[in-house]
Design a protein around this motif. Structure first.
Motif, PDB file in Angstrom:
ATOM      1  N   SER A  41     116.513 -18.486  16.050  1.00 16.55           N
ATOM      2  CA  SER A  41     116.484 -19.600  15.091  1.00 16.55           C
ATOM      3  C   SER A  41     115.196 -19.694  14.276  1.00 16.55           C
ATOM      4  O   SER A  41     115.111 -20.480  13.344  1.00 16.55           O
ATOM      5  N   VAL A  42     114.171 -18.921  14.629  1.00 14.14           N
ATOM      6  CA  VAL A  42     112.866 -19.062  13.985  1.00 14.14           C
ATOM      7  C   VAL A  42     112.346 -17.683  13.595  1.00 14.14           C
ATOM      8  O   VAL A  42     112.515 -16.708  14.339  1.00 14.14           O
ATOM      9  N   ARG A  43     111.717 -17.631  12.425  1.00 19.54           N
ATOM     10  CA  ARG A  43     111.018 -16.419  11.980  1.00 19.54           C
ATOM     11  C   ARG A  43     109.699 -16.878  11.379  1.00 19.54           C
ATOM     12  O   ARG A  43     109.689 -17.666  10.416  1.00 19.54           O
ATOM     13  N   GLN A  44     108.580 -16.415  11.942  1.00 21.80           N
ATOM     14  CA  GLN A  44     107.283 -16.935  11.514  1.00 21.80           C
ATOM     15  C   GLN A  44     106.200 -15.887  11.712  1.00 21.80           C
ATOM     16  O   GLN A  44     106.383 -14.889  12.413  1.00 21.80           O
ATOM     17  N   ALA A  45     105.059 -16.144  11.072  1.00 20.86           N
ATOM     18  CA  ALA A  45     103.874 -15.319  11.297  1.00 20.86           C
ATOM     19  C   ALA A  45     103.311 -15.651  12.675  1.00 20.86           C
ATOM     20  O   ALA A  45     103.594 -16.720  13.232  1.00 20.86           O
ATOM     21  N   PRO A  46     102.521 -14.756  13.262  1.00 17.23           N
ATOM     22  CA  PRO A  46     101.924 -15.047  14.571  1.00 17.23           C
ATOM     23  C   PRO A  46     101.151 -16.355  14.562  1.00 17.23           C
ATOM     24  O   PRO A  46     100.425 -16.655  13.606  1.00 17.23           O
ATOM     25  N   ALA A  47     101.343 -17.146  15.617  1.00 16.73           N
ATOM     26  CA  ALA A  47     100.667 -18.434  15.748  1.00 16.73           C
ATOM     27  C   ALA A  47      99.630 -18.327  16.845  1.00 16.73           C
ATOM     28  O   ALA A  47      99.963 -18.030  17.999  1.00 16.73           O
ATOM     29  N   LEU A  48      98.371 -18.543  16.492  1.00 14.55           N
ATOM     30  CA  LEU A  48      97.313 -18.441  17.476  1.00 14.55           C
ATOM     31  C   LEU A  48      97.567 -19.422  18.622  1.00 14.55           C
ATOM     32  O   LEU A  48      97.829 -20.592  18.398  1.00 14.55           O
ATOM     33  N   GLY A  49      97.471 -18.929  19.842  1.00 17.59           N
ATOM     34  CA  GLY A  49      97.741 -19.759  21.000  1.00 17.59           C
ATOM     35  C   GLY A  49      99.204 -19.807  21.371  1.00 17.59           C
ATOM     36  O   GLY A  49      99.564 -20.438  22.371  1.00 17.59           O
ATOM     37  N   GLY A  50     100.062 -19.150  20.589  1.00 16.63           N
ATOM     38  CA  GLY A  50     101.493 -19.210  20.852  1.00 16.63           C
ATOM     39  C   GLY A  50     101.988 -18.149  21.810  1.00 16.63           C
ATOM     40  O   GLY A  50     103.173 -18.119  22.140  1.00 16.63           O
ATOM     41  N   CYS A  51     101.106 -17.237  22.255  1.00 20.72           N
ATOM     42  CA  CYS A  51     101.503 -16.212  23.212  1.00 20.72           C
ATOM     43  C   CYS A  51     100.555 -16.263  24.407  1.00 20.72           C
ATOM     44  O   CYS A  51      99.493 -16.903  24.357  1.00 20.72           O
ATOM     45  N   ALA A  52     100.951 -15.595  25.473  1.00 23.04           N
ATOM     46  CA  ALA A  52     100.096 -15.492  26.661  1.00 23.04           C
ATOM     47  C   ALA A  52      99.355 -14.166  26.607  1.00 23.04           C
ATOM     48  O   ALA A  52      99.924 -13.143  26.250  1.00 23.04           O
ATOM     49  N   TRP A  53      98.081 -14.194  26.980  1.00 23.53           N
ATOM     50  CA  TRP A  53      97.254 -12.993  26.912  1.00 23.53           C
ATOM     51  C   TRP A  53      96.583 -12.788  28.264  1.00 23.53           C
ATOM     52  O   TRP A  53      95.927 -13.695  28.780  1.00 23.53           O
ATOM     53  N   VAL A  54      96.731 -11.593  28.827  1.00 26.20           N
ATOM     54  CA  VAL A  54      96.019 -11.209  30.054  1.00 26.20           C
ATOM     55  C   VAL A  54      95.289  -9.915  29.750  1.00 26.20           C
ATOM     56  O   VAL A  54      95.922  -8.911  29.395  1.00 26.20           O
ATOM     57  N   GLY A  55      93.967  -9.932  29.863  1.00 23.19           N
ATOM     58  CA  GLY A  55      93.178  -8.770  29.493  1.00 23.19           C
ATOM     59  C   GLY A  55      92.536  -8.084  30.677  1.00 23.19           C
ATOM     60  O   GLY A  55      92.810  -8.393  31.845  1.00 23.19           O
ATOM     61  N   GLN A  56      91.630  -7.138  30.354  1.00 25.86           N
ATOM     62  CA  GLN A  56      90.963  -6.364  31.398  1.00 25.86           C
ATOM     63  C   GLN A  56      89.981  -7.217  32.181  1.00 25.86           C
ATOM     64  O   GLN A  56      89.814  -7.033  33.390  1.00 25.86           O
ATOM     65  N   GLN A  57      89.304  -8.124  31.506  1.00 18.37           N
ATOM     66  CA  GLN A  57      88.300  -8.955  32.156  1.00 18.37           C
ATOM     67  C   GLN A  57      88.847 -10.364  32.336  1.00 18.37           C
ATOM     68  O   GLN A  57      89.301 -10.988  31.380  1.00 18.37           O
ATOM     69  N   THR A  58      88.813 -10.847  33.565  1.00 16.87           N
ATOM     70  CA  THR A  58      89.251 -12.197  33.867  1.00 16.87           C
ATOM     71  C   THR A  58      88.021 -13.071  34.063  1.00 16.87           C
ATOM     72  O   THR A  58      87.206 -12.800  34.958  1.00 16.87           O
TER      73      THR A  58
END
Length: 565
Positions: free
Chosen positions: A410-427
């Protein structure tokens, strides 16, 4: 116009623009500075009047002269104090406005992410914002009051005894050259001091961040010597700036002293009857003392402007650095998209190209689709651009060409900061409890939701072993956890966000086989039904993926057939 002049003009424009939040207070301060000059002129006139009255034995005039002197003195002090208070208020407004803009540019909430290093970012936030604000607090009121104050002093001097005014005008012609020399001295010295400050900031920050590694390598002593050398360079450049300021100030004082001495000598000889200028009014004690008391006030604004040349160069460096950090940042900080996307998110990369500033080739070239609800692994050599690609998908960077799109049914949009989950190398674990570290993913989360996140990340067994369970303090001075356990805390945070798109940057790096298996199992549980894109070298993660892509020479392409999970 040369290139350097164009850059200087641009820097001056940005420096002036940054004064906007405090401009109202600076105008009021400048007006009060002008009033202070008028009150001071009147006060010295009252003192000269009183001296003449004492000489003439006019008691009534003595009394009124002393009263006028006292009243004007109080008014001048009040105007000076109020002007200073208003200028400080304007400086606070400017520094606060600059720090807000820097915060918006440096944190991933402003429509872009700055490529600024942490040392330069801290320098801009802590020091340069104040340098710009202090410069405007000093010069903006002066720019408003100086012409009016000098005209008032010159007019009074001309009205009292015009030959003295001519001396002031003639000596004024020598001052712009000295101020220009002061500016050239200041610019060279400020550039060296700025470079030394930036270098020392970087050395200190890197030393603190790498202290454990330095200790393990036995390199603390060598690093200490590097730090000492950087500090000595900053000390030398600072002393050079002070010497230049002293030299230019001395030249200014010589010119001013010469002008005042000429007037004083002329007035003294005139009062003694040795000198008489044709058509000049007769000098008495009142007129002679008035001229001598008022003349130094004529040069005070120029002396202040000359001193500000040194401060201006620091402010120009600050404005240039801040401009480079905040450029292309929207005036209003963009927040994460609301409402949160509740369906698995597909990602579309359409003719995406990304090239770092100054590079001669594209780091990333991609044209592909990530289907909703699937796992995709991206492989490639170290430095091939995997992390850069994830940052483009997350919206932390903007592509140089092409577009990145998130889409659901139902939605098509540009990436929204904070809208995804991020897990990186350094916690990063804060100096806080386990509960508070997990709750970073959802500050309003209930206790039940935190328990769900703990279970999804496979942390239940870890929590049970901690002395105070979820209330155990982690981080500096607190309880320690292994790298794999820290990664699972990061997974719990991400789960608590409720995002349906997960971006994982080497989430199992530096883990042994058992810890890697536990983290992969935790990720499978936590991301059930979500879209997952992983940048990794891990064969274990690649085996868990629906699709494996590779980056080779900047080009994203299929690396292997689709695997069933």
């Amino acid at each position: 116009m040369t290139t350097n002049e164009m850059y200087e003009k641009s820097d001056s424009a940005h420096l002036a623009e940054f004064a906007a939040p405090g401009r109202h207070w600076f105008r009021l301060s400048g007006t009060l500075r002008t009033l202070e000059t008028l009150f001071t002129i009147t006060r010295w006139g009252a003192l000269a009047w009183t001296a003449q009255a004492v000489l003439d034995r006019a008691g009534v005039h003595e009394t009124w002269g002393l009263v006028a002197f006292a009243v004007m003195g109080v008014l001048a002090v009040g105007a000076d104090w109020t002007a200073g208070t208003l200028a400080e208020r304007g400086a606070r407004a400017v520094s606060t406005g600059l720090r807000q803009r820097l915060t918006g540019a440096l944190l991933p909430t402003a429509g872009r992410i700055s490529e600024t290093g942490p040392a330069e970012a801290a320098w801009a936030m802590v020091d340069l914002a104040d340098d710009v604000a202090d410069f405007h607090a000093r010069t903006a009121p002066l720019n408003r009051s100086a012409p009016l104050s000098m005209i008032a002093v010159l007019a009074v001097t001309a009205a009292v005894h015009w030959p003295a005014a001519i001396v002031l005008v003639l000596t004024t012609a020598l001052l712009p050259l000295n101020m220009r020399l002061a500016g050239l001295f200041a610019q060279h010295g400020a550039d060296r001091q700025s470079a030394a400050t930036r270098h020392l900031n970087a050395v200190v920050l890197d030393s603190f961040r790498g202290m454990r590694t330095l200790r393990e390598l036995g390199a603390v002593g060598r690093r200490g010597r590097t730090l000492t050398t950087a500090a000595e360079q900053l000390n030398k450049s600072t002393m050079s700036v002070l010497r230049r300021a002293f030299l230019s100030g001395m030249v200014m004082d010589v010119v001013i002293t010469f002008s005042i001495a000429v007037n004083a000598t002329y007035i003294g000889l005139s009062l003694l009857g040795y000198v008489q200028v044709p058509h000049a009014p007769r000098l008495d004690l009142f007129t002679g003392l008035s001229v001598l008391l008022v003349c130094p006030m004529y040069f005070a604004p120029m002396r202040a402007r000359a001193a500000a040349f040194h401060q201006r160069e620091r402010a120009m460096i600050g404005a240039r650095t801040i401009r480079d950090i905040v450029k292309d940042t929207p005036a209003e900080v963009a927040r994460a998209a609301a409402p949160q996307l509740t369906e698995p998110v597909g990602v579309s990369l359409t003719a995406v190209r990304f090239r770092y500033a100054g590079a001669d080739h594209d780091t990333i070239r991609a044209d592909t689709e990530f289907a909703p609800g699937t796992w995709t692994v991206i492989t490639g050599a170290s430095g091939s651009g995997k992390s850069t690609l994830l940052s483009l998908i997350a919206g932390l960077r903007r592509p140089s060409a092409g577009s990145v799109t998130w889409q659901t049914s139902s939605v098509r949009q540009a990436p929204a900061l904070g809208g995804c989950a991020w897990v990186g190398q350094q916690t990063v674990l804060l100096d806080a409890t386990v509960r508070d570290n997990i709750r970073l993913g959802g500050p309003e989360a209930t206790e039940e939701q935190i328990r769900w996140a703990v279970d999804a990340a496979g942390l239940s067994g870890v929590i049970e072993r901690l002395p105070q369970r979820l209330n155990t303090r982690l981080g500096e001075g607190g309880w320690g956890v292994s790298t794999g356990e820290a990664r699972r805390i990061a997974i719990a945070r991400a789960f608590l966000r409720g995002a349906r798109l997960w971006l994982l940057d080497e989430p199992t790096a530096h883990l042994d086989a058992d810890s890697e298996r536990e983290v992969v199992e935790a990720l499978r549980r936590a991301t059930d039904g979500c879209t997952v894109i992983v940048a990794t070298h891990s064969f274990t993660l690649a085996a868990a993926a629906d699709t494996v892509l590779a980056i080779d020479d900047g080009l994203l392409h299929d690396a292997s057939p689709v695997n069933a999970r």
